[in-house]
Write a protein that holds these residues in place. Structure first.
Motif, PDB file in Angstrom:
ATOM      1  N   LEU A  79      30.410  36.743  38.509  1.00  0.00           N
ATOM      2  CA  LEU A  79      31.422  35.708  38.732  1.00  0.00           C
ATOM      3  C   LEU A  79      32.034  35.244  37.409  1.00  0.00           C
ATOM      4  O   LEU A  79      33.254  35.070  37.299  1.00  0.00           O
ATOM      5  CB  LEU A  79      30.798  34.521  39.478  1.00  0.00           C
ATOM      6  N   ALA A  80      31.169  35.055  36.412  1.00  0.00           N
ATOM      7  CA  ALA A  80      31.677  34.624  35.110  1.00  0.00           C
ATOM      8  C   ALA A  80      32.546  35.705  34.470  1.00  0.00           C
ATOM      9  O   ALA A  80      33.600  35.409  33.887  1.00  0.00           O
ATOM     10  CB  ALA A  80      30.507  34.278  34.191  1.00  0.00           C
ATOM     11  N   THR A  85      37.921  37.936  32.760  1.00  0.00           N
ATOM     12  CA  THR A  85      38.667  39.177  32.514  1.00  0.00           C
ATOM     13  C   THR A  85      39.741  39.482  33.561  1.00  0.00           C
ATOM     14  O   THR A  85      40.816  39.960  33.204  1.00  0.00           O
ATOM     15  CB  THR A  85      37.695  40.369  32.468  1.00  0.00           C
ATOM     16  N   VAL A  86      39.459  39.223  34.828  1.00  0.00           N
ATOM     17  CA  VAL A  86      40.355  39.680  35.899  1.00  0.00           C
ATOM     18  C   VAL A  86      41.210  38.551  36.448  1.00  0.00           C
ATOM     19  O   VAL A  86      42.442  38.642  36.484  1.00  0.00           O
ATOM     20  CB  VAL A  86      39.549  40.342  37.039  1.00  0.00           C
ATOM     21  N   TYR A  87      40.563  37.479  36.858  1.00  0.00           N
ATOM     22  CA  TYR A  87      41.293  36.400  37.522  1.00  0.00           C
ATOM     23  C   TYR A  87      41.641  35.300  36.524  1.00  0.00           C
ATOM     24  O   TYR A  87      40.841  34.980  35.633  1.00  0.00           O
ATOM     25  CB  TYR A  87      40.457  35.830  38.671  1.00  0.00           C
ATOM     26  N   SER A 148      32.310  43.888  29.889  1.00  0.00           N
ATOM     27  CA  SER A 148      32.683  45.080  29.131  1.00  0.00           C
ATOM     28  C   SER A 148      33.192  46.195  30.039  1.00  0.00           C
ATOM     29  O   SER A 148      33.949  47.068  29.601  1.00  0.00           O
ATOM     30  CB  SER A 148      31.486  45.582  28.320  1.00  0.00           C
ATOM     31  N   VAL A 149      32.776  46.180  31.311  1.00  0.00           N
ATOM     32  CA  VAL A 149      33.282  47.143  32.287  1.00  0.00           C
ATOM     33  C   VAL A 149      34.611  46.672  32.868  1.00  0.00           C
ATOM     34  O   VAL A 149      35.570  47.439  32.985  1.00  0.00           O
ATOM     35  CB  VAL A 149      32.244  47.365  33.416  1.00  0.00           C
ATOM     36  N   LEU A 150      34.684  45.394  33.207  1.00  0.00           N
ATOM     37  CA  LEU A 150      35.893  44.863  33.833  1.00  0.00           C
ATOM     38  C   LEU A 150      37.092  44.881  32.887  1.00  0.00           C
ATOM     39  O   LEU A 150      38.230  45.041  33.330  1.00  0.00           O
ATOM     40  CB  LEU A 150      35.641  43.425  34.309  1.00  0.00           C
ATOM     41  N   ILE A 151      36.840  44.716  31.602  1.00  0.00           N
ATOM     42  CA  ILE A 151      37.949  44.634  30.660  1.00  0.00           C
ATOM     43  C   ILE A 151      38.699  45.960  30.552  1.00  0.00           C
ATOM     44  O   ILE A 151      39.854  46.006  30.089  1.00  0.00           O
ATOM     45  CB  ILE A 151      37.427  44.176  29.275  1.00  0.00           C
ATOM     46  N   ARG A 152      38.066  47.050  30.996  1.00  0.00           N
ATOM     47  CA  ARG A 152      38.709  48.361  30.949  1.00  0.00           C
ATOM     48  C   ARG A 152      39.436  48.707  32.256  1.00  0.00           C
ATOM     49  O   ARG A 152      40.030  49.768  32.362  1.00  0.00           O
ATOM     50  CB  ARG A 152      37.676  49.443  30.636  1.00  0.00           C
ATOM     51  N   ILE A 153      39.368  47.810  33.234  1.00  0.00           N
ATOM     52  CA  ILE A 153      40.046  48.065  34.505  1.00  0.00           C
ATOM     53  C   ILE A 153      41.551  47.840  34.341  1.00  0.00           C
ATOM     54  O   ILE A 153      41.984  46.854  33.739  1.00  0.00           O
ATOM     55  CB  ILE A 153      39.480  47.142  35.611  1.00  0.00           C
ATOM     56  N   ASP A 154      42.318  48.743  34.886  1.00  0.00           N
ATOM     57  CA  ASP A 154      43.774  48.598  34.886  1.00  0.00           C
ATOM     58  C   ASP A 154      44.152  47.595  35.971  1.00  0.00           C
ATOM     59  O   ASP A 154      44.013  47.872  37.174  1.00  0.00           O
ATOM     60  CB  ASP A 154      44.434  49.953  35.151  1.00  0.00           C
TER      61      ASP A 154
END
Length: 257
Positions: A79-80, A85-87, A148-154
């Protein structure tokens, strides 16, 4: 890679793994004196550890603690990480500071402060207090791993799903969650290992329910038995097996069907 760099890498590996190799040697030593030269080969120390009901109970207590800690830390870490990163989220900098505080505050201070808080709230020490305390200090690790995984999501993939009529929940379930699956798995494994090895908070907050880390630390203080070397080897092998299992699941789930 230059010769100096290779030498430095091997030096680091030696510093990390040579003590484990020495413990392995002493766990197979026939003598109860942990010193060179070795007196022979035996597996009696492993049999002694497996017959020890007290350590077996501590191992079960460790599992009862580590599984909930890994689940809680991974859930709130996800959630954090999503918020960072995303929302969109206001005051991200403040949230990062709060998440990193357990890195900066010594564990002894955290343990004492949490013990005082529990006393003021009228709560006794037990397994749930250990779970909550460990989840707090493991949470930053889980957040960083998942982020670190989410930051690479397009993010355009999420926008495309929304343009095609998907709701916010459907975008998360069908797009974001599959892409962050590896991060969730890695976060759970790291949280489980960190929880099983945590001693300071556990010693302060465990009460009568003592996990394996507290029992082993107590034995090292009063009785330096070669059986503890065998126990250390078994713990290392268990952690390696857990990592291998997680990696196997990750690879199989990533194969096209």
């Amino acid at each position: 890679m230059s010769a100096v760099a290779k030498s430095w890498v091997w030096l680091v590996f030696g510093f990390m793994y040579l003590p484990i190799a020495i413990i392995l040697l002493f766990s197979l030593n026939a003598s109860d004196v942990m010193a060179f030269p070795l007196q022979g080969f035996t597996l009696d120390w492993y049999a002694e550890i497996l017959r020890d009901g007290r350590l077996g109970g501590g191992f079960l207590t460790t599992l009862k603690t580590a599984f909930p800690v890994a689940i809680l830390a991974t859930l709130f870490g996800a959630l954090a990480a999503l918020s960072l990163t995303v929302y969109p989220m206001r005051f991200r900098g403040g949230m990062v500071v709060i998440l990193l505080l357990p890195f900066l505050v010594p564990k002894l201070i955290l343990a004492v402060s949490q013990l005082i808080l529990l006393k003021e709230l009228g709560l006794g020490r037990g397994l749930w207090t250990v779970i909550l305390a460990q989840a707090v200090i493991v949470l930053p690790f889980c957040t960083i791993i998942i982020a670190s995984v989410l930051i690479r999501i397009d993010l355009r993939l999420i926008e495309a799903a929304e343009d095609l009529g998907a709701s916010r929940w459907e975008c998360f379930r069908r797009v974001t969650l599959p892409l962050m699956r590896n991060g969730l798995m890695a976060s759970w494994v790291i949280a489980f290992v960190l929880s099983s090895a945590e001693y300071v908070l556990t010693a302060f907050l465990s009460g009568r329910a003592q996990p394996l880390s507290v029992l082993v630390a107590s034995d090292f203080r009063f009785n330096l038995s070669p059986g503890l070397n065998a126990l250390a080897v078994l713990i290392v092998l268990g952690n390696i097996a857990l990592v291998v299992l997680a990696e196997t699941i990750r690879r199989r789930s990533g194969r096209p069907r």
